[in-house]
Every structure is written in structure tokens, then in C-alpha cells.
Design an enzyme around this catalytic site. Sequence first.
Site, mmCIF file in Angstrom:
data_model
loop_
_atom_site.group_PDB
_atom_site.id
_atom_site.type_symbol
_atom_site.label_atom_id
_atom_site.label_comp_id
_atom_site.label_asym_id
_atom_site.label_seq_id
_atom_site.Cartn_x
_atom_site.Cartn_y
_atom_site.Cartn_z
ATOM 1 C CG HIS A 1 97.751 -56.564 47.584
ATOM 2 N ND1 HIS A 1 97.528 -56.344 48.926
ATOM 3 C CD2 HIS A 1 98.736 -55.718 47.225
ATOM 4 C CE1 HIS A 1 98.366 -55.417 49.349
ATOM 5 N NE2 HIS A 1 99.118 -55.013 48.339
ATOM 6 C CG PHE B 1 102.147 -48.417 52.465
ATOM 7 C CD1 PHE B 1 102.057 -49.759 52.137
ATOM 8 C CD2 PHE B 1 102.827 -47.562 51.609
ATOM 9 C CE1 PHE B 1 102.643 -50.245 50.980
ATOM 10 C CE2 PHE B 1 103.414 -48.042 50.443
ATOM 11 C CZ PHE B 1 103.328 -49.379 50.130
ATOM 12 C CB CYS C 1 102.014 -56.274 48.880
ATOM 13 S SG CYS C 1 102.278 -54.574 49.432
ATOM 14 C CG ASN D 1 99.477 -51.689 50.079
ATOM 15 O OD1 ASN D 1 99.457 -52.687 50.800
ATOM 16 N ND2 ASN D 1 100.208 -51.617 48.989
#
Length: 235
Positions: free
Chosen positions: A149, A58, A7, A182
Site C-alpha cells: 500500500h 489522497f 489505509c 492514496n
Amino acid sequence: MLYFLGCYGGVTGLRVAKDIAENNPGSRVLLATSETTILGFRPPSKSRPYDLVGAALFGDGAAAVVVGADPVEGKEEGFMELSYAVQEFLPGTHGVIDGRLSEEGINFRLGRDLPEKIEGNIEEFCRKLMRIGGLGDGVGFNELFWAVHPGGPAILNRLEGTLGLEEGKLDCSRKALMDYGNVSSNTIFYVMEYMREELMKKRKGGEYKESEEEWGLGLAFGPGITFEGVLLRSL
């Protein structure tokens, strides 16, 4: 090539691209990120309920950005200045984000204490980044814009509470998470794209306050646990 960073890879890429551009006069660096997190997908199973969280959270994606120094007047216009960048590893956290290769494919597990680990270290990291980058301790967190993030909702909520951020400061991160999930290293660029749109809207609408929104922090967290941060200046 930068592999297996997870990430925080997008912000690592910015830091490396900044280095290359500043040390090679006249160069322009194309930074491209690509993630196929679907490789970690596993069919739902009663014995592994946490797999559903990963499937929901995700996503796959790609992004690209051009980084350079000393823009050519009249031909190039920068969006963000990468003022200073730093990476930090939190000792004793290598098992909090766990990835393993098995007969079923790549398996990832996020430790339940991940949000707490980030929460317990993020303020000191931000202050250090601001200080080294030239912003004094007198600058409040709410005087900055934030490109964070979005590892997940819990991480954003805890960061917001720990740093005492006003409502709306992490809207671009929440929007990117809602729209794309994500997407690992790509996500920071989706956040920055939303931020550019937001800053341009405010400027056109007369709401832009340079004193509040000239400086900001770009942050990402990933395996390690590793923090990547960059002090940003809006152009």
C-alpha cells in the site's frame, strides 16, 4: 461491515474474506471497498500548510474482488492465493495518525515520524509473516514480488531502502500512487491489478521466472499504527 480502518482496510478485508471462504465450503465472498477521503478536504490556509499535502496525496475510489476456496475446475481461475494473513499493532503509536471531528469536518494529521515507525518494524514483521507462512529465513526479499500500500512516496522509499529491494520491486505501488493517489483501503487492489498485468506481460514475453515470482507479500499500514500483511502466491 468494516469501518474506520483507514489505509490497511483492504488487506483486513482480504484476511476476513479468506477466513469466511475457507470455513464455508463452496462459498464465494464479494469484498467491496469504498472511500470518500474528500470528506477530509479543507480550503488552503496559511495557518495549516500541511492541509495541502493531504489534498495532493489522497483521493476517492472503490474496488472489488471475489475470494473463494477450492476453485471449480474448468469454470474458475484464481489470480492470487492468500496463503497466510496476519495483523499486528505497534504499541505506543496511537497518536501518529490522528483523526478528529470538528466544526470544519474530519481532520487528519500524519505524524512526521510515521515513515520511521514503519521503517523500524517492517523487516521483523515481514520475516515473521514469511516464517509462519512456510517460507524459511533463507528466502531473500528480492526473490519475492511486492504489493505494498503506497501511503506516500517517503514510506515506499524507506521500505525499499530498509529491506534492500532492487529497483522496480515497488513499481506497481508507485504507479498506483501516481495514477490514483492514496485511496486508503482501495489502493492495495489497484496495486494488485497492476501486478496482475505485469506478471501476465512477463509470462507472455518469456521473462517470467517462477522461482523468483511465485511468492510475494501484500502489505498495508494504517491507524494504530497497524500493520496488515498477507503472504501471496501467484497462480
